[in-house]
Write an enzyme that holds these catalytic residues in place. Structure first.
Site, mmCIF file in Angstrom:
data_model
loop_
_atom_site.group_PDB
_atom_site.id
_atom_site.type_symbol
_atom_site.label_atom_id
_atom_site.label_comp_id
_atom_site.label_asym_id
_atom_site.label_seq_id
_atom_site.Cartn_x
_atom_site.Cartn_y
_atom_site.Cartn_z
ATOM 1 N N CYS A 221 -14.632 -16.693 5.806
ATOM 2 C CA CYS A 221 -14.689 -17.557 6.984
ATOM 3 C C CYS A 221 -15.864 -17.159 7.883
ATOM 4 O O CYS A 221 -15.785 -16.179 8.631
ATOM 5 C CB CYS A 221 -13.379 -17.477 7.756
ATOM 6 S SG CYS A 221 -13.383 -18.450 9.268
ATOM 7 N N CYS B 89 -15.157 -17.266 11.654
ATOM 8 C CA CYS B 89 -14.371 -16.117 12.131
ATOM 9 C C CYS B 89 -15.236 -14.864 12.228
ATOM 10 O O CYS B 89 -15.146 -14.117 13.191
ATOM 11 C CB CYS B 89 -13.226 -15.791 11.168
ATOM 12 S SG CYS B 89 -12.335 -17.212 10.553
ATOM 13 N N ASP B 90 -16.043 -14.609 11.205
ATOM 14 C CA ASP B 90 -16.646 -13.283 11.059
ATOM 15 C C ASP B 90 -18.171 -13.257 11.173
ATOM 16 O O ASP B 90 -18.763 -12.176 11.215
ATOM 17 C CB ASP B 90 -16.240 -12.685 9.701
ATOM 18 C CG ASP B 90 -14.726 -12.517 9.584
ATOM 19 O OD1 ASP B 90 -14.096 -12.206 10.616
ATOM 20 O OD2 ASP B 90 -14.175 -12.709 8.493
#
Ligand code: NDP
Length: 315
Positions: free
Chosen positions: A138, A141-142
């Site tokens: 993701c 997200c990261d």
């Protein structure tokens, strides 16, 4: 033994399931939530979550799911660490069976079974994803953790293209590994990728190994499947974007889905084709796939279930 009867049964324990549980408990529906095989869902394999509103300093994924669970329990949700293995949605009440063989009847069912990222199957891949060692499924997200660094994105679909574009605005260089000589992604996404200076597309290229030192990604060995040439790319992040699989197999005989298995909900609602069965979270969303959107649809499902039960005169 007579089957247990509940008003509201929630299947799944990610942000969607727990949010549905919080709302359903506070509406006095006395929900029973079955966590499924991976309590907490996909966030249990994430490290820092920095984009969930309210956690101003960020939060570890597993801690966030503990908080969700505690909030659901505070209002009386009955949480059970079992897996639903079979359902029968042919009539009211709806019937489900757990892996322990227990039969439960429910006036309403909220499906929040989520989706799972597909992995390549490399030996150290999932370990490095779980430990925050540099593997992720993701970018939103990261990606931030790789600011000014070089990363790899694997895949040639719309997700991979989107992830590569997102990362190209944060990272110095993005290497996109496409296993064929063409991408599956829509033409417009392909054009955007190809027009981006710091995205380097490697055609006919597969990942042979993720290199690591002290539990952190240090590079990737790639193989050109046409020439058989191998080379190493110096990267600190490895993003796998080869698709997700919704965890909806047990519902396929009853619930309308698209060809991949994402549940189809009626416009502006969480309603499925079966009365009293609602769907929320990634099990019905292949577009946004964020914790906050999953939580939002979990709320919708609980409100829809409450209205349904009220209209039927059940609660
Ligand atoms: P897709 O199934 O469309 O694409 C998967 C990609 O990963 C393909 O390029 C595939 O290669 C590659 N792949 C699969 N397995 C491997 C492997 N083992 N090794 C290397 N590469 C592999 O999945 P997406 O998640 O990209 O998209 C899912 C759906 O969601 C699609 O319908 C897509 O259009 C949609 N979507 C739409 C978006 C939007 O509209 N903004 C954004 C994201 C997704 P190959 O082509 O060779 O099979």
């Amino acid at each position: 033994m007579a089957a247990e009867h509940v008003h509201c049964l929630i299947i799944g324990s990610g942000p969607a399931g727990y949010t549905a549980a919080i709302y359903a408990s506070r509406a006095n529906l006395k929900p029973v939530l079955y966590t499924g095989p991976e309590p907490g869902g996909q966030l249990m394999i994430t490290t820092d979550v920095e984009n969930y509103p309210g956690y101003k300093d960020g939060i570890m994924g597993p801690q966030m799911m503990d908080d969700f669970k505690a909030q659901a329990e505070r209002f009386g949700t009955d949480i059970r660490y079992e897996v639903i293995t079979k359902v029968d949605f042919s009539g009211n009440p709806h019937k489900v069976w757990t892996d322990a063989g227990t039969e439960v009847h429910a006036d309403s069912v909220i499906i929040s079974t989520g989706a799972s990222a597909k992995w390549l199957g490399l030996e150290n891949e999932e370990r490095l994803a779980t430990s925050g060692g540099g593997v992720s499924a993701c970018a939103v997200c990261d990606g931030f953790f790789y600011k000014g660094q070089n990363v790899v994105v694997v895949g040639g679909g719309d997700t991979a293209a989107e992830e590569a574009l997102y990362l190209s605005n944060i990272c110095t260089n993005v290497h996109m590994l496409v296993r064929r000589d063409e991408m599956r992604a829509s033409k417009i996404m392909q054009q955007r990728v190809l027009n981006k200076e710091n995205i380097n597309v490697h055609w006919n290229t597969e990942t042979k190994a993720i290199l690591e030192e002290d539990g952190k990604v240090t590079g990737v060995t790639v193989l050109n499947n046409k020439t058989q040439a191998e080379k190493n790319l110096d990267v600190t992040g490895f993003f796998v974007a080869i698709g997700h699989k919704p965890n909806t197999g047990i519902f396929k005989d009853w619930i309308d889905m698209d060809e991949v298995g994402y549940i189809i909900t009626k416009a502006d609602s969480s309603k499925t084709n079966v009365g009293g069965v609602f769907a929320s979270g990634d099990a019905q969303d292949n577009v946004y796939r964020q914790a906050v959107t999953a939580a939002g649809t979990g709320c919708m499902a609980a409100l829809d279930a409450e209205r349904y039960l009220g209209e039927k005169g059940i609660v």
